[in-house]
Design a protein around this motif. Structure first.
Motif, PDB file in Angstrom:
ATOM      1  N   VAL A 139     -23.186  65.764  -1.728  1.00 57.58           N
ATOM      2  CA  VAL A 139     -23.434  64.332  -1.678  1.00 57.58           C
ATOM      3  C   VAL A 139     -22.395  63.613  -2.535  1.00 57.58           C
ATOM      4  CG1 VAL A 139     -25.125  62.521  -2.136  1.00 57.58           C
ATOM      5  CG2 VAL A 139     -25.896  64.795  -1.405  1.00 57.58           C
ATOM      6  N   ARG A 140     -21.718  62.662  -1.907  1.00 55.28           N
ATOM      7  CA  ARG A 140     -20.754  61.837  -2.635  1.00 55.28           C
ATOM      8  C   ARG A 140     -21.507  60.649  -3.234  1.00 55.28           C
ATOM      9  NH1 ARG A 140     -15.155  60.445  -0.033  1.00 55.28           N
ATOM     10  NH2 ARG A 140     -16.251  61.603   1.550  1.00 55.28           N
ATOM     11  N   GLN A 141     -21.316  60.428  -4.519  1.00 52.03           N
ATOM     12  CA  GLN A 141     -21.948  59.318  -5.221  1.00 52.03           C
ATOM     13  C   GLN A 141     -20.967  58.145  -5.300  1.00 52.03           C
ATOM     14  OE1 GLN A 141     -25.163  59.499  -6.150  1.00 52.03           O
ATOM     15  NE2 GLN A 141     -25.169  61.545  -5.270  1.00 52.03           N
ATOM     16  N   PRO A 142     -21.473  56.911  -5.309  1.00 48.35           N
ATOM     17  CA  PRO A 142     -20.576  55.760  -5.389  1.00 48.35           C
ATOM     18  C   PRO A 142     -19.889  55.636  -6.748  1.00 48.35           C
ATOM     19  CG  PRO A 142     -22.861  55.043  -5.384  1.00 48.35           C
ATOM     20  CD  PRO A 142     -22.862  56.519  -5.132  1.00 48.35           C
ATOM     21  N   GLU A 157     -25.446  60.679 -16.180  1.00 53.90           N
ATOM     22  CA  GLU A 157     -25.016  59.959 -14.980  1.00 53.90           C
ATOM     23  C   GLU A 157     -25.520  60.646 -13.717  1.00 53.90           C
ATOM     24  OE1 GLU A 157     -20.780  58.117 -16.650  1.00 53.90           O
ATOM     25  OE2 GLU A 157     -20.743  59.920 -15.405  1.00 53.90           O
ATOM     26  N   ALA A 158     -25.409  61.971 -13.686  1.00 57.78           N
ATOM     27  CA  ALA A 158     -25.866  62.724 -12.514  1.00 57.78           C
ATOM     28  C   ALA A 158     -27.376  62.587 -12.334  1.00 57.78           C
ATOM     29  CB  ALA A 158     -25.470  64.192 -12.643  1.00 57.78           C
ATOM     30  N   ALA A 159     -28.117  62.702 -13.424  1.00 60.01           N
ATOM     31  CA  ALA A 159     -29.573  62.589 -13.348  1.00 60.01           C
ATOM     32  C   ALA A 159     -29.992  61.212 -12.834  1.00 60.01           C
ATOM     33  CB  ALA A 159     -30.190  62.856 -14.722  1.00 60.01           C
ATOM     34  N   ALA A 160     -29.340  60.168 -13.327  1.00 59.59           N
ATOM     35  CA  ALA A 160     -29.665  58.812 -12.871  1.00 59.59           C
ATOM     36  C   ALA A 160     -29.336  58.645 -11.388  1.00 59.59           C
ATOM     37  CB  ALA A 160     -28.898  57.783 -13.705  1.00 59.59           C
ATOM     38  N   ALA A 161     -28.244  59.241 -10.941  1.00 57.42           N
ATOM     39  CA  ALA A 161     -27.815  59.091  -9.545  1.00 57.42           C
ATOM     40  C   ALA A 161     -28.795  59.717  -8.561  1.00 57.42           C
ATOM     41  CB  ALA A 161     -26.428  59.694  -9.357  1.00 57.42           C
ATOM     42  N   VAL A 162     -29.409  60.837  -8.958  1.00 54.53           N
ATOM     43  CA  VAL A 162     -30.302  61.543  -8.026  1.00 54.53           C
ATOM     44  C   VAL A 162     -31.773  61.452  -8.418  1.00 54.53           C
ATOM     45  CG1 VAL A 162     -28.510  63.128  -7.232  1.00 54.53           C
ATOM     46  CG2 VAL A 162     -29.952  63.782  -9.179  1.00 54.53           C
TER      47      VAL A 162
END
Length: 157
Positions: free
Chosen positions: A26-29, A37-42
């Protein structure tokens, strides 16, 4: 793999698929360089984020896959692994993984790094790991992570 993916991401996806994983990255914006940052994104607990960290064990590079909630206790972990453990310099991380710091995946490297996995990651049903670039992630589980990396579990604290 799409020609729009960075070559690192394509290599990681191809390696995942070759090892029986679905290969979806999954590409994050935005950047997901840190566990927070990763935890917040997913929408995950930072402890369920897999940090791929390169260390030197008696001058030989190894990969430690560590919970985003942990810091590696160098002395104790080194003893468990049978040597002296120190963080690898950034230049060596890039050389042995072919991936940028903050985007290092657990696999898809040009070198075959001995891999050790933080035993505390088994406390989470779903894990997220970097996909080879600083804005990519893939989902996995503890058991799958051990299988696809041929990793050995270890306590890192």
């Amino acid at each position: 793999m799409s020609r729009f993916w960075h070559p690192n991401v394509a290599r990681v996806a191809d390696t995942l698929i070759a090892r029986g994983h679905h290969g979806l990255i999954v590409r994050q914006p935005d950047s997901v360089r840190t566990a927070e940052e990763a935890a917040a994104a997913v929408g995950a607990d930072p402890a369920a984020i897999v940090k791929s960290l390169v260390f030197l064990l008696d001058d030989d590079p190894i990969l430690l896959l560590v919970s985003g909630a942990h810091r590696v206790a160098l002395d104790r972990t080194g003893e468990r692994l049978g040597g002296t453990l120190v963080p690898a310099p950034r230049s060596l991380v890039v050389e042995v993984t072919g991936q940028p710091v903050g985007g290092v995946a657990p696999l898809g490297h040009p070198t075959n790094l001995p891999t050790y996995i933080d035993r505390s990651l088994q406390d989470h049903g779903e894990l997220w790991a970097a996909g080879g670039c600083t804005n990519t992630l893939f989902r996995t589980t503890y058991r799958e992570l051990i299988r696809i990396t041929a990793g050995v579990d270890v306590d890192v604290d």
